[in-house]
Design a protein around this motif. Structure first.
Motif, PDB file in Angstrom:
ATOM      1  N   ASN A 158       0.789  -1.332  -0.124  1.00 46.06           N
ATOM      2  CA  ASN A 158      -0.058   0.005  -0.126  1.00 46.06           C
ATOM      3  C   ASN A 158       0.905   1.311   0.010  1.00 46.06           C
ATOM      4  O   ASN A 158       1.952   1.028   0.181  1.00 46.06           O
ATOM      5  N   ILE A 159       0.465   2.490  -0.190  1.00 49.56           N
ATOM      6  CA  ILE A 159       0.850   3.808  -0.146  1.00 49.56           C
ATOM      7  C   ILE A 159       1.937   3.949   0.998  1.00 49.56           C
ATOM      8  O   ILE A 159       1.232   3.489   2.089  1.00 49.56           O
ATOM      9  N   GLY A 191      -5.754   6.600  -1.345  1.00 55.06           N
ATOM     10  CA  GLY A 191      -5.417   5.397  -0.926  1.00 55.06           C
ATOM     11  C   GLY A 191      -6.052   4.421  -1.596  1.00 55.06           C
ATOM     12  O   GLY A 191      -7.082   4.355  -1.838  1.00 55.06           O
ATOM     13  N   VAL A 192      -5.235   3.376  -1.716  1.00 54.45           N
ATOM     14  CA  VAL A 192      -5.922   2.276  -2.574  1.00 54.45           C
ATOM     15  C   VAL A 192      -5.667   0.966  -1.334  1.00 54.45           C
ATOM     16  O   VAL A 192      -4.506   0.729  -0.870  1.00 54.45           O
ATOM     17  N   HIS A 193      -6.361   0.245  -0.944  1.00 54.06           N
ATOM     18  CA  HIS A 193      -6.412  -0.793  -0.209  1.00 54.06           C
ATOM     19  C   HIS A 193      -6.339  -2.088  -1.073  1.00 54.06           C
ATOM     20  O   HIS A 193      -7.081  -3.079  -1.086  1.00 54.06           O
ATOM     21  N   ARG A 212      -6.302  -5.560   1.851  1.00 53.69           N
ATOM     22  CA  ARG A 212      -5.441  -5.173   3.027  1.00 53.69           C
ATOM     23  C   ARG A 212      -5.574  -3.588   3.243  1.00 53.69           C
ATOM     24  O   ARG A 212      -4.847  -2.823   2.380  1.00 53.69           O
ATOM     25  N   ALA A 213      -6.022  -3.141   4.356  1.00 51.76           N
ATOM     26  CA  ALA A 213      -6.270  -1.821   4.496  1.00 51.76           C
ATOM     27  C   ALA A 213      -5.145  -0.846   4.402  1.00 51.76           C
ATOM     28  O   ALA A 213      -3.939  -1.309   5.000  1.00 51.76           O
ATOM     29  N   CYS A 214      -5.009   0.296   4.077  1.00 50.36           N
ATOM     30  CA  CYS A 214      -3.941   1.264   3.989  1.00 50.36           C
ATOM     31  C   CYS A 214      -3.522   1.722   5.565  1.00 50.36           C
ATOM     32  O   CYS A 214      -4.503   1.265   6.191  1.00 50.36           O
ATOM     33  N   ASP A 215      -2.527   2.310   5.747  1.00 49.29           N
ATOM     34  CA  ASP A 215      -2.389   2.980   7.128  1.00 49.29           C
ATOM     35  C   ASP A 215      -3.006   4.097   7.173  1.00 49.29           C
ATOM     36  O   ASP A 215      -2.701   5.161   7.092  1.00 49.29           O
ATOM     37  N   ILE A 216      -4.382   3.989   7.314  1.00 49.55           N
ATOM     38  CA  ILE A 216      -5.677   4.742   7.596  1.00 49.55           C
ATOM     39  C   ILE A 216      -5.238   6.063   8.395  1.00 49.55           C
ATOM     40  O   ILE A 216      -5.319   7.258   8.178  1.00 49.55           O
ATOM     41  N   PHE A 229     -10.332   6.839  -0.612  1.00 49.30           N
ATOM     42  CA  PHE A 229      -9.964   5.464  -0.623  1.00 49.30           C
ATOM     43  C   PHE A 229     -10.585   4.526  -1.730  1.00 49.30           C
ATOM     44  O   PHE A 229     -11.807   4.705  -1.981  1.00 49.30           O
ATOM     45  N   ASP A 230      -9.592   4.261  -2.539  1.00 44.82           N
ATOM     46  CA  ASP A 230      -9.995   3.179  -3.686  1.00 44.82           C
ATOM     47  C   ASP A 230     -10.196   1.877  -2.901  1.00 44.82           C
ATOM     48  O   ASP A 230      -9.191   1.163  -2.574  1.00 44.82           O
ATOM     49  N   ALA A 231     -11.346   1.584  -2.621  1.00 38.48           N
ATOM     50  CA  ALA A 231     -11.698   0.265  -1.807  1.00 38.48           C
ATOM     51  C   ALA A 231     -12.092  -0.946  -2.797  1.00 38.48           C
ATOM     52  O   ALA A 231     -12.952  -1.723  -2.353  1.00 38.48           O
TER      53      ALA A 231
END
Ligand code: T4K
Length: 399
Positions: free
Chosen positions: A126-127, A145-147, A151-155, A171-173
């Motif tokens: 992720n980013i 951000g793109v998950h 797997r989730a980004c460091d939100i 977010f691009d989920a």
């Protein structure tokens, strides 16, 4: 069937391991009979699109599932990203990873917003939030951000940076349907999150997508934009597009929702079968999911380490394709290496070293409800065979 010698590889003329092609993106399909009943209801009603009853029911169920105030279904995620960017008034530059599907970048560029590519964290894919601040300029208006792989980004850290610099955070989920971050369903983070319901996704509506947000004003704006900017029958208040989802797609969504647990359990079983089968193969690392979170396990991703593996990722892909295993190289070669971005920023790769390495290493293997554990066992044995016989295969190709 175990391959005993490299002469038995389809690459060298032997029959392929599988008679039918195994795909990465084979659609998950729920209860067909129920779907047909829904379609008959739809025909009886003669209401095929334009915010029909299935669309409304799906939106309500999705909002409940994600724990958000608004879920607005859209014809696909690319248009959903475009509408989100426009509704949030994103202009100038938006920072996003290059390691994503090209739609993430195109949706911004389509709105006249310049995508600025940030490098990724090689562990999470992720980013990398630590590299964002030096990309911020007076023209920056947002972070996307793109998950990746669900797997989730460091939100939290993205949120801190967005707030500090007064940037919008979206977010691009597309990959993250049914996944959680610290126990909370993805959907409610940032200003808005965008899902893809494309046929190849964990949850599909043939084509489709959705925008999730807790912002009332934003949701209203998005609903208007989805329907040409109409408010009422004759009044158009702003520029809009056609982002509507049809009733057929929404019906598919409703039946898919009922099978979520089954899809997850099959995907997880496949993931565990791959984990076992790919254990201890030198140079091959399976990307893991955090078992403390909810995951959809839709992507089986391996990284091929050229330093310890006997063959590189591309040769493995070539051999698998010959055996009718259509492994994919998402997201090779990275958005920055695709047009128009390659021409706009010819030197971008110099600033994206981890992205460049990652795009050379990753490979997605077939999974989903259409791929059984026996197939996975054969695929893993084949990969092991390739690694064991790598030097001999290379020599044969060279000669
Ligand atoms: N953001 C991210 C991070 C995304 O990954 C995506 C889409 C988007 C945004 C945009 O979402 P949408 O606007 O599409 O809603 C596929 C999908 O078409 C694309 O939706 C997806 N990401 C991307 C990662 O993969 P391609 O060009 O690789 O598709 P294709 O036709 O090669 O199909 C993939 C595999 O699936 C093939 O082996 C064939 C198989 N397949 C495909 C379809 C459509 C089937 O077996 N049955 C089918 O019905 O992009």
């Amino acid at each position: 069937m175990d391959k005993m010698s490299i002469n038995e590889l389809a690459l060298f003329g032997a029959p392929p391991l599988f008679n039918e092609v195994l795909h990465v993106g084979r659609p998950n399909i729920g209860n067909r009979e129920k779907f047909m009943n829904y379609i008959n209801d739809m025909f009886d009603r003669r209401w095929l699109s334009n915010n029909g009853p299935f669309v409304q029911e799906l939106e309500q169920k999705l909002a409940e599932l994600w724990g958000v105030k608004h879920s607005i279904v859209i014809c696909n995620a690319t248009v959903a990203l475009e509408i989100t960017a426009r509704a949030l008034d994103l202009k100038g530059e938006v920072i996003l990873p290059s390691f994503t599907f090209i739609a993430s970048a195109h949706a911004l560029q389509w709105q006249g917003v310049t995508p600025v590519f940030c490098d990724v964290d090689p562990g999470t894919h992720n980013i990398d939030y630590t590299k964002i601040e030096k990309l911020i300029t007076p023209r920056t208006t947002g972070i996307l951000g793109v998950h990746v792989w669900g797997r989730a980004c460091d939100i939290e850290n993205l949120d801190i940076i967005a707030q500090k610099h007064n940037l919008k955070l979206i977010f691009d989920a597309a990959h993250a349907f049914g996944c959680t971050h610290q126990g909370q369903m993805i959907g409610g983070f940032g200003d808005a999150e965008v899902f893809s319901f494309h046929a190849t996704k964990f949850f599909n509506t043939f084509e489709g997508g959705a925008i999730a947000t807790n912002n009332d004003a934003l949701a209203e704006k998005i609903r208007g934009m989805r329907n040409f900017g109409f408010v009422g029958l004759d009044d158009v208040r702003d520029i809009g597009t056609n982002g509507k989802m049809s009733e057929v797609s929404a019906a598919m969504g409703l039946i898919s929702l009922e099978s979520l647990d089954e899809f997850i359990s099959i995907n997880r079983k496949n993931f565990l079968a791959y984990s076992k089968g790919l254990e201890n193969i030198p140079g091959i690392r399976l990307v893991k999911y955090n078992e403390k979170e909810k995951n959809n396990y839709q992507y089986i991703v391996i990284e091929v380490d050229e330093n310890t593996s006997t063959v590189n990722r591309d040769l493995i892909a070539r051999i698998l394709h010959a055996e009718n295993i259509l492994a994919r190289r998402y997201f090779y070669p990275g958005c920055h290496q695709m047009e128009p971005y390659r021409s706009y920023f010819p030197n971008a790769g110099r600033f994206l070293p981890e992205t460049e390495k990652l795009t050379q290493r990753v490979l997605q293997l077939p999974t989903g409800t259409a791929v059984g554990e026996e197939n996975i066992d054969l695929i893993c044995k084949l990969i092991s065979f390739i690694i064991v016989n790598g030097p001999e295969i290379q020599a044969r190709i060279s000669s």
